[in-house]
Design a protein around this motif. Structure first.
Motif, short mmCIF file in Angstrom:
data_model
loop_
_atom_site.label_atom_id
_atom_site.label_comp_id
_atom_site.label_asym_id
_atom_site.label_seq_id
_atom_site.Cartn_x
_atom_site.Cartn_y
_atom_site.Cartn_z
N ASN A 10 73.84 -48.10 61.82
CA ASN A 10 73.10 -49.26 61.34
C ASN A 10 71.84 -49.50 62.17
N ILE A 11 71.94 -49.29 63.47
CA ILE A 11 70.77 -49.45 64.34
C ILE A 11 69.73 -48.39 63.99
N MET A 12 70.17 -47.16 63.76
CA MET A 12 69.25 -46.07 63.48
C MET A 12 68.56 -46.22 62.13
N VAL A 13 69.30 -46.68 61.15
CA VAL A 13 68.80 -46.70 59.77
C VAL A 13 68.20 -48.05 59.40
N GLY A 14 68.71 -49.14 59.96
CA GLY A 14 68.35 -50.49 59.51
C GLY A 14 66.89 -50.80 59.42
N SER A 15 66.14 -50.64 60.49
CA SER A 15 64.72 -50.99 60.48
C SER A 15 63.92 -50.09 59.55
N GLY A 16 64.27 -48.82 59.51
CA GLY A 16 63.55 -47.89 58.65
C GLY A 16 63.66 -48.23 57.18
N ILE A 51 66.79 -35.02 60.42
CA ILE A 51 66.39 -35.28 61.80
C ILE A 51 67.48 -36.05 62.55
N PHE A 52 68.10 -37.03 61.87
CA PHE A 52 69.13 -37.84 62.51
C PHE A 52 70.50 -37.15 62.54
N LEU A 53 70.69 -36.12 61.75
CA LEU A 53 72.00 -35.46 61.69
C LEU A 53 72.50 -35.00 63.06
N PRO A 54 71.70 -34.34 63.89
CA PRO A 54 72.20 -33.96 65.22
C PRO A 54 72.61 -35.16 66.07
N ILE A 55 71.86 -36.27 65.97
CA ILE A 55 72.18 -37.46 66.75
C ILE A 55 73.51 -38.05 66.29
N VAL A 56 73.69 -38.14 64.98
CA VAL A 56 74.93 -38.70 64.44
C VAL A 56 76.12 -37.80 64.79
N LEU A 57 75.96 -36.48 64.64
CA LEU A 57 77.05 -35.56 64.96
C LEU A 57 77.38 -35.59 66.46
N THR A 58 76.34 -35.70 67.29
CA THR A 58 76.57 -35.78 68.74
C THR A 58 77.30 -37.06 69.09
N THR A 59 76.90 -38.17 68.50
CA THR A 59 77.57 -39.45 68.76
C THR A 59 79.03 -39.39 68.31
N ALA A 60 79.29 -38.78 67.17
CA ALA A 60 80.67 -38.64 66.69
C ALA A 60 81.49 -37.77 67.64
N ASN A 105 55.31 -40.37 44.51
CA ASN A 105 56.62 -40.06 43.92
C ASN A 105 57.48 -39.16 44.78
N ALA A 106 56.89 -38.47 45.72
CA ALA A 106 57.66 -37.58 46.58
C ALA A 106 58.25 -38.29 47.79
N SER A 107 58.20 -39.61 47.80
CA SER A 107 58.66 -40.36 48.97
C SER A 107 60.16 -40.18 49.23
N PHE A 108 60.95 -39.90 48.19
CA PHE A 108 62.38 -39.71 48.41
C PHE A 108 62.66 -38.50 49.30
N LEU A 109 61.75 -37.53 49.32
CA LEU A 109 61.93 -36.36 50.19
C LEU A 109 61.88 -36.75 51.66
N THR A 110 61.15 -37.82 51.97
CA THR A 110 61.07 -38.30 53.35
C THR A 110 62.44 -38.73 53.84
N TRP A 111 63.23 -39.38 52.97
CA TRP A 111 64.56 -39.83 53.39
C TRP A 111 65.46 -38.64 53.67
N LEU A 112 65.33 -37.57 52.91
CA LEU A 112 66.11 -36.35 53.18
C LEU A 112 65.70 -35.74 54.52
N MET A 113 64.40 -35.73 54.78
CA MET A 113 63.90 -35.19 56.04
C MET A 113 64.41 -36.03 57.22
N VAL A 114 64.37 -37.34 57.09
CA VAL A 114 64.87 -38.22 58.15
C VAL A 114 66.36 -38.01 58.36
N ALA A 115 67.09 -37.82 57.26
CA ALA A 115 68.54 -37.57 57.38
C ALA A 115 68.80 -36.30 58.18
#
Length: 152
Positions: free
Chosen positions: A3-9, A35-44, A23-33
């Motif tokens: 929630n901290i990582m995603v909330g403000s964004g 980028i955050f995947l290693p952080i989320v997996l490391t935290t888990a 219209n390509a803005s949805f691709l940004t969310w995939l890119m951010v996901a």
């Protein structure tokens, strides 16, 4: 933590991203996901290695010692505080823009809105952890649903 990582964004990002990429803005969310995947997996993984209360404090303390745990805990608190402040500013701007509010106490003086927000947040923090976590989960789901609908 997510929630901290995603909330403000999610509060600030969509308008800015759509203005830049259209219209390509949805691709940004995939890119951010990604980028955050290693952080989320490391935290888990860290939560499995060092279970129990304390979060980042415990992870740093177990792996690097007491001093690292201390500073990690404080950096987490400071980061969470800034994230909450950014989300409060985004909420204020969203309320003003969405409802076309022209109330001088809200648009010209940040102090009143901030006092109301801090009071509300304080009252929420006085709730039990079980109740508060349900509220946070509901808010997180409510933030994600519009993105999923938009992508679909």
């Amino acid at each position: 933590n997510i929630n901290i990582m995603v909330g403000s964004g999610i509060l600030f990002g969509p308008g800015i991203i759509a203005a830049i990429s259209g219209n390509a803005s949805f691709l940004t969310w995939l890119m951010v996901a990604f980028i955050f995947l290693p952080i989320v997996l490391t935290t888990a993984q860290l939560s499995r290695i060092a279970p129990g209360a304390g979060g980042f404090y415990t992870y740093a303390k177990e792996g690097l010692g007491n001093t690292a745990g201390y500073w990690s805990g404080w950096m987490y608190v400071v980061g969470y505080t800034f994230a909450a402040a950014m989300e409060t500013l985004a909420l204020r701007k969203t309320l003003i823009d969405a409802f076309n509010l022209d109330w001088p106490w809200l648009t010209e003086n940040h102090l009143y809105f901030n006092l109301i927000a801090v009071t509300l947040f304080t009252c929420l923090n006085l709730l039990s952890l079980k109740v508060f976590s349900r509220i946070l989960n509901s808010i997180t789901i409510a933030k994600i649903i519009p993105l999923l609908v938009l992508i679909a």
